[in-house]
Write a protein that holds these residues in place. Structure first.
Motif, PDB file in Angstrom:
ATOM      1  N   VAL A 377      34.796 -25.272  31.913  1.00  0.00           N
ATOM      2  CA  VAL A 377      35.819 -24.244  31.697  1.00  0.00           C
ATOM      3  C   VAL A 377      35.126 -23.008  31.148  1.00  0.00           C
ATOM      4  O   VAL A 377      34.233 -23.113  30.300  1.00  0.00           O
ATOM      5  N   ALA A 378      35.529 -21.834  31.645  1.00  0.00           N
ATOM      6  CA  ALA A 378      34.876 -20.589  31.237  1.00  0.00           C
ATOM      7  C   ALA A 378      35.914 -19.558  30.815  1.00  0.00           C
ATOM      8  O   ALA A 378      36.966 -19.427  31.445  1.00  0.00           O
ATOM      9  N   GLU A 379      35.601 -18.856  29.725  1.00  0.00           N
ATOM     10  CA  GLU A 379      36.434 -17.744  29.267  1.00  0.00           C
ATOM     11  C   GLU A 379      35.722 -16.446  29.653  1.00  0.00           C
ATOM     12  O   GLU A 379      34.539 -16.262  29.351  1.00  0.00           O
ATOM     13  N   TRP A 380      36.471 -15.557  30.297  1.00  0.00           N
ATOM     14  CA  TRP A 380      35.904 -14.298  30.782  1.00  0.00           C
ATOM     15  C   TRP A 380      36.423 -13.129  29.933  1.00  0.00           C
ATOM     16  O   TRP A 380      37.620 -13.031  29.673  1.00  0.00           O
ATOM     17  N   ILE A 381      35.498 -12.256  29.535  1.00  0.00           N
ATOM     18  CA  ILE A 381      35.862 -11.030  28.828  1.00  0.00           C
ATOM     19  C   ILE A 381      35.116  -9.871  29.495  1.00  0.00           C
ATOM     20  O   ILE A 381      33.894  -9.929  29.673  1.00  0.00           O
ATOM     21  N   ASP A 382      35.863  -8.830  29.851  1.00  0.00           N
ATOM     22  CA  ASP A 382      35.252  -7.627  30.418  1.00  0.00           C
ATOM     23  C   ASP A 382      34.831  -6.725  29.256  1.00  0.00           C
ATOM     24  O   ASP A 382      35.671  -6.144  28.567  1.00  0.00           O
ATOM     25  N   ARG A 383      33.511  -6.619  29.033  1.00  0.00           N
ATOM     26  CA  ARG A 383      32.977  -5.850  27.914  1.00  0.00           C
ATOM     27  C   ARG A 383      32.465  -4.479  28.350  1.00  0.00           C
ATOM     28  O   ARG A 383      31.744  -3.813  27.601  1.00  0.00           O
TER      29      ARG A 383
END
Length: 429
Positions: A377-383
């Protein structure tokens, strides 16, 4: 018999959705329990596993009931009865217990008990019977006619057909050979005729009974195929059809448990999915082959917003077709990524740049209670905005160190923390 005390007069009434399940070994030692069993009995799983199943036996239950249970299941047959059980705190609850042998390679290796809510009428009838037995009474003895019918039903179908074919033939031969001398021709002929009529009637009745039994098997199998696993039916006697019905009853009990557990798991999965669909963090789940099997709204919106930039580096990227796609498309070195995902056991954070977009991906392995790897499972954040702001501040500070205080951070388009930080730095300059 084990006596579990103390007891109270407080009844725990099961709901229609409650299904208590446990398995035991051949000696009645508990080997597994489901959550409903733990919740309703009040015992912890650790307190139940490895203990005799009579840990929940209520003192009001007569020994004859459990003697009948063990005699039935040890002969390979399923058993159904109304049982009063005791909770850990002394309260009680009534169940309709369905116990069936578990087989491995044709041998009985244990027993499964599936218990549901009984009707109030069933409980009242069971209470009256158990009071009678506990007071020294006996189970009502079947009539002589009933015992004769039971003996007849215990004969196999082949035995009955053979008897109906051979016995009349022998008797008619005896009448033909010796009847005239012993009884007279008229009497011998009447006896032979009556015998033929009797055999015909018995054959007709057996044929009707067999037809009804086969139709019952078909009806019950169709009901099970439709998902109706709470249909009750009996399987009396020792005939082949009774054996089929008993096997069908065992299948029904097992399927009832598995369908109920599957439904509960599906409901839990649905709740988790709904929750993930509505969290603000972008979440993506992949299987062991790194194929995307779930992506919530946040990650879809995130990647859709970045789609044009991502396509500068990955021309075939399509945020609307993520499900079923492979996550290797996000990596320059898929082989290295595949090896890492196949072996990592703790959280892994990767900062990647795709088409000028800065993404932080926090991955965790998905491992079940048996230690089997199910995926990741992966959490994505646009930085991207955050990284740009960090770079602006870095340039501003470097200029100030060199004595240039003319530079400013562009605050238009920024919001929240970065806008406040930019305004503060500009005032400082």
């Amino acid at each position: 018999m084990r006596t579990n005390l103390p007891v109270t007069n407080n009844e725990y009434v099961l709901t229609d959705d409650d299904t208590i399940v446990s398995t035991t070994d051949l000696k009645g030692i508990i080997t597994s329990v489901n959550r409903d069993f733990v919740r309703i009995s009040g015992f912890t799983e650790a307190e139940l596993i490895g203990q005799p199943h009579n840990i929940v036996r209520h003192p009001d239950m007569p020994p004859a009931a459990f003697a009948d249970l063990w005699q039935t299941v040890q002969s390979g047959r399923p058993w159904t009865g109304i049982v009063k059980n005791r909770c850990k705190n002394g309260d009680y609850y009534w169940v309709e217990a369905n116990v069936t042998p578990l087989h491995t390679n044709g041998q009985i290796t244990g027993y499964m008990s599936v218990r549901n809510k009984p009707s109030r009428k069933q409980i009242e009838e069971a209470e009256a019977l158990y009071r009678q037995l506990n007071a020294g009474g006996q189970l009502p003895r079947p009539s002589l006619f009933k015992r004769i019918l039971d003996q007849w039903d215990s004969i196999s179908l082949l035995g009955k057909m053979t008897g109906l074919a051979v016995f009349p033939a022998v008797v008619i031969w005896l009448l033909t050979t010796f009847g005239d001398a012993l009884l007279g021709s008229t009497t011998a002929n009447v006896i032979a005729l009556l015998l033929v009529i009797l055999v015909a009637v018995i054959a007709l009745l057996e044929g009707r009974k067999l037809s009804a039994a086969i139709n019952a098997v078909i009806r019950h199998m169709n009901s099970i195929a439709e998902g109706k696993i709470n249909i009750h039916f009996s399987a009396q006697g020792e005939s082949e059809i009774a054996g089929i019905l008993r096997a069908l009853r065992s299948l029904q009990i097992r399927l009832g448990y598995e369908m109920n557990e599957t439904r509960k798991i599906a409901e839990e999965a649905s709740r988790v999915r709904i929750a993930l669909d509505n969290v603000s963090t972008g979440v993506m789940i992949a299987d062991t082959d790194r194929n995307i099997i779930y992506a919530n709204k946040s990650v879809l919106n995130l990647l859709k917003a970045a789609e044009a930039d991502i396509r500068k580096q990955l021309p075939n990227f399509n945020a609307s077709a993520l499900l079923g796609a492979n996550i290797d498309q996000f990596h320059k070195n898929p082989a290295h990524q595949a090896q890492m995902l196949a072996t990592f056991t703790s959280q892994y954070i990767a900062n990647i740049v795709i088409g000028g977009r800065s993404m932080r991906v926090t991955a965790n392995p998905v491992i079940n209670d048996k230690g089997e790897r199910l995926g990741s499972v992966a959490e994505w954040i646009d930085r991207t905005a955050e990284v740009a702001a960090e770079r602006e501040i870095e340039i501003l500070v470097e200029a100030a160190v060199m004595g240039d205080f003319s530079k400013r951070i562009e605050t238009s388009g920024k919001e929240g923390f970065f806008k406040t930080l930019g305004e503060g730095m500009n005032k400082l300059m």
